[in-house]
Design an enzyme around this catalytic site. Structure first.
Site, PDB file in Angstrom:
ATOM      1  N   HIS A  34       0.837  -1.199   0.000  1.00 31.91           N
ATOM      2  CA  HIS A  34       0.000   0.000   0.000  1.00 31.91           C
ATOM      3  C   HIS A  34       0.878   1.259   0.000  1.00 31.91           C
ATOM      4  O   HIS A  34       0.736   2.135  -0.860  1.00 31.91           O
ATOM      5  CB  HIS A  34      -0.918  -0.026   1.231  1.00 31.91           C
ATOM      6  CG  HIS A  34      -1.801   1.168   1.364  1.00 31.91           C
ATOM      7  ND1 HIS A  34      -3.154   1.130   1.096  1.00 31.91           N
ATOM      8  CD2 HIS A  34      -1.542   2.454   1.737  1.00 31.91           C
ATOM      9  CE1 HIS A  34      -3.675   2.327   1.288  1.00 31.91           C
ATOM     10  NE2 HIS A  34      -2.717   3.150   1.683  1.00 31.91           N
ATOM     11  N   GLU A  35       1.795   1.333   0.953  1.00 33.22           N
ATOM     12  CA  GLU A  35       2.640   2.526   1.049  1.00 33.22           C
ATOM     13  C   GLU A  35       3.550   2.653  -0.168  1.00 33.22           C
ATOM     14  O   GLU A  35       3.823   3.757  -0.630  1.00 33.22           O
ATOM     15  CB  GLU A  35       3.464   2.512   2.345  1.00 33.22           C
ATOM     16  CG  GLU A  35       2.638   2.530   3.628  1.00 33.22           C
ATOM     17  CD  GLU A  35       1.564   3.616   3.662  1.00 33.22           C
ATOM     18  OE1 GLU A  35       1.767   4.677   3.042  1.00 33.22           O
ATOM     19  OE2 GLU A  35       0.509   3.395   4.292  1.00 33.22           O
ATOM     20  N   HIS A  43       1.695   4.440  -2.826  1.00 31.71           N
ATOM     21  CA  HIS A  43       1.762   5.898  -2.664  1.00 31.71           C
ATOM     22  C   HIS A  43       3.129   6.400  -3.145  1.00 31.71           C
ATOM     23  O   HIS A  43       3.235   7.433  -3.805  1.00 31.71           O
ATOM     24  CB  HIS A  43       1.601   6.294  -1.194  1.00 31.71           C
ATOM     25  CG  HIS A  43       0.186   6.241  -0.698  1.00 31.71           C
ATOM     26  ND1 HIS A  43      -0.847   6.904  -1.318  1.00 31.71           N
ATOM     27  CD2 HIS A  43      -0.358   5.625   0.389  1.00 31.71           C
ATOM     28  CE1 HIS A  43      -1.968   6.685  -0.638  1.00 31.71           C
ATOM     29  NE2 HIS A  43      -1.698   5.908   0.397  1.00 31.71           N
ATOM     30  N   HIS A  47       3.413   6.612  -6.860  1.00 31.91           N
ATOM     31  CA  HIS A  47       2.632   7.752  -7.346  1.00 31.91           C
ATOM     32  C   HIS A  47       3.490   9.023  -7.269  1.00 31.91           C
ATOM     33  O   HIS A  47       3.493   9.858  -8.173  1.00 31.91           O
ATOM     34  CB  HIS A  47       1.383   7.898  -6.465  1.00 31.91           C
ATOM     35  CG  HIS A  47       0.271   8.695  -7.079  1.00 31.91           C
ATOM     36  ND1 HIS A  47      -0.841   9.050  -6.376  1.00 31.91           N
ATOM     37  CD2 HIS A  47       0.094   9.207  -8.316  1.00 31.91           C
ATOM     38  CE1 HIS A  47      -1.653   9.745  -7.152  1.00 31.91           C
ATOM     39  NE2 HIS A  47      -1.107   9.858  -8.329  1.00 31.91           N
TER      40      HIS A  47
HETATM   41 ZN   LIG Z   1      -2.976   5.218   1.934  1.00 31.23          ZN
END
Ligand SMILES: [Zn+2]
Length: 697
Positions: free
Chosen positions: A482-483, A486, A489
């Site tokens: 998940h991290e 990010h 991105h």
């Molecule tokens: Zn998040």
């Protein structure tokens, strides 16, 4: 020696940043920025991108880069001196940004630029930056008449006090309740580690027996495991009446309901001042969803799909509880307990068992290999000779190169929990990608983006004097993915203007798309096989164990989804056409929502709104739907990868499309445009429902 916080030529100098540098650096930057703003305000020439926007962006970037290093250290290497310096400077920084958002002369200049001939020649990214600025000024009340503005600011101040009071009441109520139990027989079923903690808590107060509280680590296991039904009912009642008029330690000054009513009235009044018809519209002005009606329709549609599945979940739970637990009238305080028993019966495996298959080196290797083949990049660990300065010996540093060998991004990875680190996991930006013009030689260069990836996983343990690798639970692996999503991105952006580069300028309800998207791979058999290796036997994860994990993942997913929708719908409706004084109360409204949505109706004494801090004291007002919204986006985006798989392997062409249309563009265009460009159509619910086991095809 010069101040390392004022050197912006490259990576932060973490080894050289001492506490004494913080205040002088912040003072210098704030002074410099204020002087520059003053000069810009008084500049009579027509505002242009070069003489107005760019210098302000540059100045703010210096401040946020320096302060970013300080707040990063405060979060990951906290100590009393650093905390003091941080708290001393925080109000000054907050104050500076507050002034900036209220600066009418700057607002005027943005308006002039918007109406100038230059605007039409700006890139789309820059046009969006100007429009975003104007929107934020307006939402901050910049366009109001003197009188209205005075009232608007009063309301903001009052709202911030009320939110803070809401939180204080909730915390006080949580802390006020203690349950002491002397009879071990009454605690049957509760795991030993929880009992030990409860005993220690009693001992520190000089008491015998066990002490339970309403804090999660105490409350949750009691609700899940205590065989004693009266005990569960007692603590459930205490929990769901916190900060309400029904609290057992009745303190009327701690009732959050009058605060809720006040907050709702003031939010409504502020929205009318800004020219909107309700607060939901204000909240959505900066989000991807376009209208309250769109969100309401979205939630109701999702609820309709989830309901049959939720009813089935509940039916199964009731049957199980009646047959196996002798609970024929399942009550609110039995739900967690019966669910846990059912889960144990159905999916007998432990996190500990799974964990042995996920050693750190194999997980990182697998995750890097996945994104390398998806996005055509190469991730390499920086060799020690480069002497990259970090804040702790456990921190690792990586470079990302593109297919033609160019360095495109870098990141720090700080995986393990330690006492000086704030809890949770997060990605933060150290340096943001942008183009930098060098006026001296009239050339320009790209600034390489850098990210911090921070987690709180357990560190490697030393066994028999030789170090074993850190082992991660599957849930931790998901957090890491998940991290990292990010992070990608932020790092794979192609945008050249800071304000919309990477995650900057991305709508709140779309920002979780790239991160939740990455989580999907943790449920992909072909991916997991390659990233698991039993710490002792060296075997990869067995398929039978994976199948159990997959089934457990969707355990009661229908009921869970309806619960989230119930909260989201309540949040949206209460900020739409609800008037606290018009006869219907907040609790009536919640009852209506539950009648429409829920399969389980909580007891009459349940005062859920009184502890719904997300929307009354956090940033989620008329935005709670964002959780589900972003899940739909990420699942639907992922489904294109599922559709285009080649022999079960990820498709690099879909990967480059994902970079090009989603990751690379950052906040430079509306998230819906990016989504449609990637998926070829607007988002659909089907993929999320399928991933949750709610529909099969
Ligand atoms: Zn998040």
């Amino acid at each position: 020696m010069s101040n390392p916080l004022l050197d912006f030529s490259g990576l932060p100098h973490f080894a050289e940043i001492h506490v004494e540098y913080i205040t002088p650096a912040m003072n210098a930057l704030l002074k410099e920025n204020r002087a520059l703003l003053e000069q810009i305000r008084n500049d009579p020439s027509t505002p242009t991108w070069q003489n107005f926007v760019q210098p302000v962006v540059d100045a703010n970037e210096r401040l946020s880069r320096a302060w970013g290093q300080v707040s990063h250290l405060n979060a990951v290497m906290n100590n009393p001196q650093l905390r003091e310096a941080y708290n001393e400077n925080l109000p000054l920084i907050t104050q500076f940004y507050a002034e900036l958002s209220q600066d009418l002369k700057l607002f005027e200049k943005f308006k002039q630029l918007r109406n100038s001939a230059e605007f039409d020649c700006l890139t789309d990214a820059r046009k969006k930056i100007v429009d975003d600025e104007l929107r934020d000024f307006r939402l901050g009340g910049a366009e109001l008449s003197v009188e209205k503005k005075k009232r608007f600011l009063e309301i903001q101040e009052e709202l911030s006090k009320l939110s803070s009071k809401f939180n204080d009441n909730l915390l006080d109520a949580t802390n006020a309740y203690n349950l002491y139990i002397d009879d071990k027989e009454a605690l049957k079923g509760i795991p030993d580690d929880v009992l030990q903690m409860a005993q220690e808590q009693a001992v520190t107060e000089g008491k015998t027996g066990w002490k339970f509280t309403l804090h999660m680590p105490s409350y949750l296991p009691l609700m899940q495991y205590a065989d004693n039904r009266e005990l569960r009912e007692k603590i459930y009642r205490a929990y769901v009446t916190r900060a309400s008029e029904l609290e057992t330690e009745l303190k009327t000054e701690r009732d959050n309901m009058p605060i809720i009513n006040n907050i709702l009235k003031l939010r409504q009044e502020a929205s009318i001042l800004l020219g909107y018809s309700n607060y939901a519209e204000v909240s959505l002005a900066t989000k991807m969803a376009t209208s309250p009606q769109q969100v309401l329709d979205f939630l109701k549609q999702l609820a309709d799909k989830a309901r049959p599945h939720a009813e089935k979940d509940l039916r199964e739970l009731r049957e199980f509880a009646a047959k196996k637990l002798n609970l024929s009238d399942l009550q609110a305080w039995d739900l967690a307990y019966a669910s846990e028993k059912l889960r144990e019966e159905r999916y007998a495996f432990s996190d500990q068992e799974v964990k042995q298959y996920f050693p750190e080196n194999k997980v990182l290797e697998g995750m890097f290999h996945l994104v390398e083949s998806l996005y055509g990049i190469l991730i390499t660990k920086a060799p020690t000779e480069r002497n990259i300065q970090t804040w702790h010996a456990d921190v690792k540093f990586f470079d990302i190169h593109n297919a033609s060998g160019q360095l495109i991004g870098q990141f720090y990875l700080d995986l393990y929990a330690r006492p000086s680190k704030r809890g949770g996991a997060w990605m933060d930006d150290a340096i943001t990608r942008r183009r930098i013009e060098n006026k001296a030689n009239n050339q320009s260069a790209i600034q390489i983006p850098v990210a911090y990836l921070t987690c709180n996983f357990s560190a490697p343990v030393k066994a028999n004097h030789h170090a074993r690798p850190a082992l991660f639970t599957h849930a931790e692996v998901i957090v890491l993915f998940h991290e990292f999503g990010h992070g990608l991105h932020h790092l794979l952006t192609q945008v050249e203007d800071l304000s919309v580069s990477g995650i900057n300028g991305v709508e709140w309800d779309a920002v979780e798309l790239p991160s939740q998207f990455m989580e999907n791979f943790c449920w992909e058999w072909s991916v997991l096989q390659g990233m698991t290796q039993h710490v002792e036997s060296g075997q990869s994860l067995p398929r039978t164990l994976f199948d159990k994990m997959l089934k457990a993942k969707n355990f009661q997913s229908g009921m869970q989804m309806l619960r989230q929708i119930e909260f989201a719908l309540f949040d949206m409706l209460i900020h739409c056409d609800f008037k606290p004084d018009a006869g219907k109360t907040v609790l009536h409204l919640l009852d209506e929502v539950r009648k429409e949505i829920a399969v389980i109706i909580p007891p009459d004494f349940n005062r859920f709104p009184n502890s719904f801090a997300h929307i009354f004291a956090g940033g989620y007002a008329a935005g709670y739907y964002s959780y589900k919204w972003a899940e739909v986006l990420s699942a639907d985006a992922y489904s294109l990868f599922e559709e285009t798989q080649i022999d079960g392997a990820v498709n690099a062409a879909t990967g480059s499309k994902f970079i090009k249309e989603i990751l690379a563009v950052g906040g430079s265009r509306p998230a819906m445009e990016s989504f449609v460009a990637f998926r070829g159509r607007e988002p659909e619910l089907q993929a999320l429902l399928r991933h949750n086991g709610i529909v099969t095809a």
